[in-house]
Design an enzyme around this catalytic site. Structure first.
Site, mmCIF file in Angstrom:
data_model
loop_
_atom_site.group_PDB
_atom_site.id
_atom_site.type_symbol
_atom_site.label_atom_id
_atom_site.label_comp_id
_atom_site.label_asym_id
_atom_site.label_seq_id
_atom_site.Cartn_x
_atom_site.Cartn_y
_atom_site.Cartn_z
ATOM 1 N N CYS B 104 36.873 -21.479 -31.842
ATOM 2 C CA CYS B 104 37.193 -22.805 -31.319
ATOM 3 C C CYS B 104 36.353 -23.051 -30.081
ATOM 4 O O CYS B 104 36.290 -22.204 -29.216
ATOM 5 C CB CYS B 104 38.667 -22.878 -30.957
ATOM 6 S SG CYS B 104 39.706 -22.522 -32.354
ATOM 7 N N ILE B 105 35.705 -24.184 -30.011
ATOM 8 C CA ILE B 105 34.908 -24.433 -28.821
ATOM 9 C C ILE B 105 35.345 -25.720 -28.157
ATOM 10 O O ILE B 105 36.130 -26.455 -28.684
ATOM 11 C CB ILE B 105 33.401 -24.481 -29.109
ATOM 12 C CG1 ILE B 105 33.018 -25.714 -29.909
ATOM 13 C CG2 ILE B 105 32.968 -23.232 -29.821
ATOM 14 C CD1 ILE B 105 31.562 -25.991 -29.839
#
Lengths: 410, 105
Positions: B104-105
Site C-alpha cells: 500500500c502506498i
C-alpha cells in the site's frame, strides 16, 4: 423518511456529508454523521509542527463547523456496527438504524503493537508526529536537540500518507542546517520497503534525493522492538540501529469499532470493492478514505477522488441501478523536500508516479517528480483549499477524480 | 510478461520474477523457486506458510501479507523472518507461485 448514516467526521466523512446533503432531497433523506469528538485535524499539517512552521492551533478546528446545515451531527463513541440488522449502537446504547451506511472511520497509530515502543523513552527520546500531541512533543525535542543520530523508522505498511516519513527527513535536514546542528547530526531513514518508496521510478528519484542530502537509507528494516534503555531499534531479523532521537511511524490500524464489529481484516481495515467502494460483505454498506483495505494511499487526495465515485454510486443504489466501477486508485501528493521546495506525484492502482507537468499538460505550473518552489507554494495553499473547498465537497478546478496520462513523460 | 522453464514446466512470469498464473504452480516448482531464493530445502514450517498463502489467495484473490500469515498460522513474525528472510511476505508469495503482495502506498 430514509436514513443515511455516515460514521466518522474526518476528511472523507465530512466531505461526503456535504456532497450527499446537496444531492438528496431533504424531505426524503435524513443524513446523520457521528464522530467520537468535535476535533477535526488537518492531518497534512502535522508534518510541519515539529519544525515550527505550523502550531497545533493551525491544524485543529471544531468538526461541527464543517458539517453542513441539514445534516445531524452526533458526538459520541461508536460501540458496534451490526450490519446484518442495518443498525449502529452508540456508546450510550442508542441504536441508529440506516438504509445506507458510509464508513469513514479512518486509521490510527497503535504504538503499543511494537514491543517496547511505549516503555522507556516514549515521548522523551521516541516520538510520533501523527498526532497533535506527538508532533508538539517532537517540536520541543527538536528545539533541544544538539546533534547525534536522528533515526526515522516506518514500522510496517500500510501507513497514512506514505510519503510523510520521507518529507520528515528532508525537512529535518533543512531544519538542522538552518539551526547549525546538521554537521553533527547523522540522519537515517529505516523502512520495511526495499527502497525509498514502493514504486520504481519514484523510488529511484527519491533515493537519489536522500543521497544528495546525505541521509542514510536502511531498506528492508522491519522493526520488531524498541529498546528505550539502550536507545536501539531492532529488526525482526536482528539488525540493530542506535539512536539519540527516534521519530517513529507506528503500526496503523482501522478504528476499534471495526474490530469490535468483526468487519475488518487483521489490521481492522474493511474489505472493499476496489472500484465501486461498496463493502464486500454488505450491499448497503460503503467505505471510503483510510478505513478501506484497498492498496491505494491512505491520503486525503484519495478520499477526495473516491468521494466523486461514491456519490455517484450512492445515487445509483438508491435508484436501483448498477454501480459504476470508476475508482482507479488515483492519488496526488505533494512531497516537501526542504529549503522552500517540494515535488509532486500523481498516480493510481496501475500507473506509477512519473515525471511531467500538472495539472495542465506540458505547462504545469506544477512539476511532477521534480523539486520546485511553485510546488512548495502549492502545498502551502492546499491548507486553504482543504478547509474551504475539499471539506465542502466542492470540485477543485483542473483536478479530475480519474488519473490522466496527459502531461506525464512515460 | 515472459515464459521460463521451471522444474520442466513452461511458466509465465512477470518482470519481477513472480508467477502470473497460480494454477501453473506445483510443489516441485516451489522447491525450485526456493533454491533460486536461497532458502532450500523447504521444511514443514515453510509448507505450513505456503499452504496458507495458496489457500488464502484462492479465497481472497490476493496473496496475504506477513501479518495476515502470522495471524492465521502458528508461525510467529520472528520465525517468518527465519523461514523467508528479508521480505517474508514477498518471498512467501513468490515461492507459493503468487503475485507480489500489493504494497500500500
Amino acid at each position: 423518511m430514509k436514513k443515511m448514516l455516515i460514521l466518522g467526521a474526518g476528511t472523507a466523512g465530512t466531505m461526503m456529508s456535504a456532497k450527499m446533503r446537496r444531492a438528496l432531497p431533504a424531505d426524503e433523506w435524513q443524513i446523520t454523521i457521528v464522530d467520537q469528538d468535535d476535533r477535526h485535524i488537518y492531518q497534512p499539517g502535522l508534518l510541519f509542527i515539529p519544525f515550527d512552521v505550523y502550531r497545533a492551533r493551525d491544524v485543529v478546528k471544531p468538526r461541527s463547523r464543517y458539517i453542513p446545515p441539514g445534516v445531524r451531527f452526533i458526538v459520541s463513541p461508536i460501540d458496534v456496527i451490526e450490519p446484518d440488522d442495518s443498525r449502529v449502537r452508540l456508546g450510550d446504547g442508542t441504536l441508529l438504524h440506516y438504509d445506507l451506511l458510509v464508513i469513514a472511520t479512518g486509521s490510527r497509530i497503535v504504538p503499543e503493537e511494537t514491543e517496547g515502543m511505549t516503555d522507556t523513552g516514549w515521548q522523551t527520546s521516541t516520538f510520533d508526529f501523527y498526532t497533535p500531541e506527538g508532533a508538539v512533543a517532537l517540536r520541543n525535542a527538536l528545539d533541544d536537540f544538539d546533534g547525534g543520530r536522528l533515526v526515522l523508522n516506518v514500522v510496517e505498511m500500510p501507513i497514512k500518507c506514505p510519503i510523510a516519513p520521507l518529507e520528515f527527513v528532508f525537512l529535518a535536514d533543512w531544519f538542522l542546517t538552518v539551526n547549525g546542528t546538521r554537521d553533527r547530526t547523522e540522519i537515517i531513514y529505516a523502512t520495511p520497503l526495499d527502497g525509498a518508496f514502493t514504486k520504481p521510478r519514484a523510488s529511484e528519484i527519491l533515493g537519489h534525493m536522500l543521497e544528495e542530502k546525505n541521509i542514510g537509507l536502511e531498506p528492508l528494516f522491519s522493526t520488531g522492538s524498541v529498546d528505550g534503555e539502550k536507545q536501539v531499534i531492532r529488526s525482526w531479523d536482528d539488525r540493530e540501529i542506535g539512536y539519540d532521537l527516534l521519530v517513529t511511524i507506528p503500526t496503523h490500524m482501522g478504528s476499534e469499532t471495526i474490530e469490535n464489529s468483526d468487519m475488518g481484516d487483521e489490521l481492522g481495515f474493511i474489505p472493499t470493492h476496489p472500484n465501486t467502494l461498496q463493502s464486500k460483505g454488505w450491499e448497503n454498506v460503503f467505505v471510503l478514505g483510510d478505513a478501506t483495505d484497498l492498496p491505494s494511499s491512505k491520503a486525503g487526495s484519495v478520499a477526495h477522488f473516491q468521494g466523486e465515485v461514491l456519490e455517484n454510486n450512492l445515487l445509483r443504489i438508491i435508484d436501483g441501478r448498477e454501480l459504476t466501477e470508476e475508482f482507479d486508485g488515483h492519488a496526488n501528493c505533494f512531497i516537501e523536500t526542504g529549503f522552500g521546495k517540494a515535488a509532486l506525484i500523481d498516480f493510481n492502482y496501475d500507473v506509477e508516479p512519473l515525471p511531467g507537468r500538472f495539472p495542465v499538460p506540458g505547462i504545469g505550473p506544477l512539476r511532477l517528480l521534480q523539486e520546485s518552489e511553485m510546488n512548495h507554494w502549492g502545498k502551502m495553499a492546499f491548507r486553504w483549499i482543504y478547509w474551504n473547498m475539499l471539506l465542502k465537497g466542492a470540485e477543485i478546478p483542473g483536478i479530475q477524480s480519474r488519473m490522466s496520462m496527459d502531461g506525464k513523460w512515460s | 510478461m515472459t515464459t521460463t522453464m521451471i522444474a520442466g514446466h513452461e511458466i509465465e512470469i512477470n518482470d519481477d520474477g513472480f508467477m502470473l498464473n497460480p494454477d501453473q504452480w506445483n510443489p516441485e516448482i516451489a522447491n525450485e523457486l526456493a533454491v533460486e531464493a536461497g532458502i532450500a530445502p523447504l521444511t514443514d514450517r515453510h509448507w505450513e506458510v505456503i499452504d496458507f498463502c495458496r489457500r488464502d489467495n484462492a479465497e481472497k484473490g490476493t496473496p496475504p501479507g506477513v501479518r495476515r500469515i502470522t495471524k492465521n498460522t502458528d508461525v510467529s513474525m520472528k520465525e517468518m523472518y527465519t523461514l523467508f528472510p528479508k521480505g517474508p511476505g514477498i518471498l512467501a508469495a513468490r515461492v507459493s507461485g503468487l503475485t507480489k503482495p500489493k504494497g500500500c502506498i
